[in-house]
Design a protein around this motif. Sequence first.
Motif, PDB file in Angstrom:
ATOM      1  N   ASN A   1      12.438 -44.748  12.549  1.00 54.77           N
ATOM      2  CA  ASN A   1      13.524 -44.035  11.881  1.00 54.77           C
ATOM      3  C   ASN A   1      14.287 -45.025  11.015  1.00 54.77           C
TER       4      ASN A   1
ATOM      5  N   SER B   1      17.547 -45.597   8.211  1.00 55.35           N
ATOM      6  CA  SER B   1      18.816 -45.094   7.688  1.00 55.35           C
ATOM      7  C   SER B   1      19.055 -45.609   6.274  1.00 55.35           C
TER       8      SER B   1
ATOM      9  N   ASP C   1      17.633 -42.566   0.096  1.00 55.71           N
ATOM     10  CA  ASP C   1      18.018 -41.303  -0.534  1.00 55.71           C
ATOM     11  C   ASP C   1      17.254 -40.978  -1.820  1.00 55.71           C
TER      12      ASP C   1
ATOM     13  N   ASN D   1      14.508 -38.117   4.048  1.00 55.38           N
ATOM     14  CA  ASN D   1      15.579 -37.180   4.387  1.00 55.38           C
ATOM     15  C   ASN D   1      16.852 -37.726   3.738  1.00 55.38           C
TER      16      ASN D   1
ATOM     17  N   ASP E   1      19.777 -36.722   3.407  1.00 50.60           N
ATOM     18  CA  ASP E   1      21.048 -36.500   4.093  1.00 50.60           C
ATOM     19  C   ASP E   1      21.079 -37.036   5.513  1.00 50.60           C
ATOM     20  N   GLY E   2      20.089 -37.845   5.880  1.00 59.66           N
ATOM     21  CA  GLY E   2      20.061 -38.325   7.257  1.00 59.66           C
ATOM     22  C   GLY E   2      19.061 -39.442   7.450  1.00 59.66           C
ATOM     23  N   ILE E   3      18.324 -39.347   8.524  1.00 64.22           N
ATOM     24  CA  ILE E   3      17.383 -40.380   8.911  1.00 64.22           C
ATOM     25  C   ILE E   3      15.991 -40.042   8.368  1.00 64.22           C
ATOM     26  N   SER E   4      15.421 -40.969   7.608  1.00 64.71           N
ATOM     27  CA  SER E   4      14.055 -40.815   7.113  1.00 64.71           C
ATOM     28  C   SER E   4      13.098 -41.376   8.159  1.00 64.71           C
TER      29      SER E   4
END
Length: 75
Positions: free
Chosen positions: A8, A10, A13, A39, A41-44
């Motif tokens: 994961n 963070s 974008d 993602n 808006d969050g965790i890729s």
Amino acid sequence: MSINTTVNISGMDCSHCVASVTEELQELDGVENVTVDLNKDGISVATITSAAELDPKDIGEAVAEAGYVVVAAGA
């Protein structure tokens, strides 16, 4: 036999973020393929396919070199 490792990440974008992380992870010894589910808006999530098990420290350093942070699941 290939091993899949999922991490994961963070702070990603955009497609440039994906390219940077992919490039750094592909430089690790034994890595065969990297896919990143962006993602904004969050965790890729990055899935790394390799010939052998990868050291989590090496993965974290590669992601940091691209300018991002590996985070724990659910973070």
